[in-house]
Design an enzyme around this catalytic site. Sequence first.
Site, PDB file in Angstrom:
ATOM      1  N   GLU A  23      -5.128  -8.581  -0.686  1.00  0.00           N
ATOM      2  CA  GLU A  23      -5.918  -8.291   0.525  1.00  0.00           C
ATOM      3  C   GLU A  23      -7.363  -8.063   0.107  1.00  0.00           C
ATOM      4  OE1 GLU A  23      -4.523  -5.348   3.350  1.00  0.00           O
ATOM      5  OE2 GLU A  23      -2.430  -5.916   2.940  1.00  0.00           O
TER       6      GLU A  23
ATOM      7  N   GLU B 128       0.834  -1.213   0.000  1.00  0.00           N
ATOM      8  CA  GLU B 128       0.000   0.000   0.000  1.00  0.00           C
ATOM      9  C   GLU B 128       0.867   1.262   0.000  1.00  0.00           C
ATOM     10  OE1 GLU B 128      -3.221  -0.177   2.877  1.00  0.00           O
ATOM     11  OE2 GLU B 128      -4.144  -1.847   1.801  1.00  0.00           O
TER      12      GLU B 128
END
Length: 513
Positions: A316, A193
């Site tokens: 995810e 991220e």
Amino acid sequence: MNLLKPTILAFALAAVPAFAQVSVTVDTTKPGPVINRNVYGQFAEHLGTGIYEGLWVGPQSKIPNTRGWRNDVVGALKELKVPLVRWPGGCFADEYHWRDGIGPRNKRPVKVNTHWGGVAEDNAVGTHEFFDLVEILGTEAYVNGNLGSGTPQEMAEWLEYMTSDSKSTLAEQRRKNGRDKPFKVAYFGIGNEAWGCGGNMKPEYYANLYNHYATFLKTPPGARPKIIASGGHGEDTTWTDVLSREAAKGTDGISFHYYTLPTGDWDKKGAATGFPESEWFSTIKQTMRMEDFVRRNVAVLDKNDPQKKLGFMVDEWGTWYDVEPGTNPGFLFQRNTLRDAVVAALNFNIFHAHAERVRMTMIAQMVNVLQAMIITDKEKMLLTPTYHTYKMYIPFQDATSLPVAVDNDVAYSVNGKSVPGISASAAKGKDGKTWVALVNTHPTRASEIQLNVASQNVSGVSGQILTADAMDAHNTFDKPQAIKPAAYSAKAANGKLTLKVPAKAVIVVSVDA
Ligand code: AHR
């Protein structure tokens, strides 16, 4: 005067017959791409009790364990045939310094897990312990490197420590720490991220850093892991676009994250249990967005990478609710209900439909965190409805996807918004059988599904069903078997195979010739 209201009401009434009759056709004559078993991957982060207590209790614990890994949890996970585990994060990965987690455990530094709850991280689980778990589970390792707060040197040295078979100082250090032969790193992620907790970067900046770090990742021949670039999230395809153009050399996949929030609002996500039907519906609706996200990102990849070298790795995903009241908000602990089972199955069906590019996914997370397989409380353990869904879908691991058509579907509609009433997926399993998965998203309306399997004589189906009376049916330590799969079968009659599918149900069956 609101002229719209009566129209919506009429639509809602018309769209909710008591019983839906749907037709599902599987075409066994046109096999599609293989569903990579890594679609059924898991994520274990240093977060809350996801690792410490949930999996690791240490060798001295009274809880039965194998070199520190609790036997009950590991035993249950082995039954899921977990193909791949991602570790150590998540956001934690970009704060993790691998040298803190090697050598004698009592000499390892204690750090603060600043991202997750501010608790002490004593580094009891490090590289050697993680690979021990991987080997106990018979799974593969996806190690996520620290780009955000580490250096290219630190990352390169970690990979050398894990994979070198030479006499280098790092390889000798690994041997001194108890591991002679190299560890097998199947996947290595460069950061996580990067648009957020991994460094708040722009995609172009991350692409430069990615290329910089990747340049120094070296392994002996044959030991190179598949390298994953950390991509985007949600509806934005910019990261996939930039990375597939600027960071594709030597890259095997671009990651993507998307979480299902019932309300779509991070400040008030919605409760895990005791929710109204409107949040059952919105959860399904939010989950179905995955289909659009995958499709649009795959279109970008098809443009920039027509040779299809890059995978789209949804590393995810899962439900994210308001934390369970009374628990540490940084631990992301939530209950897991029938709704989560339906969410998992819908995501699987979407991933199967894009098997060519979706070559790996990880639900967040394996134990005690977000949409977990298993929940523990000290020595107690329970299996969640999500666990049962993973188990039911095992035949889809490495199966060959088959085209499925759903006809006459009756949408599930609330306040003028709709989701499919029935979601279906099919594949030819490695066992040679044709497998069909069906999800009824409607919480109160049963369906009758006429199942047609092109060019195959079908006498019936047999397999399992997961359903319950309540939308939020879940297991507790007092009633650990409150929701679990039951046997399911149907026989063909007069050349027709009709499956009675109760409301809010997941079914996985094999087709009997
Ligand atoms: O899964 C929990 C967190 O969600 C991960 O650490 C992070 O990557 C994501 O934002």
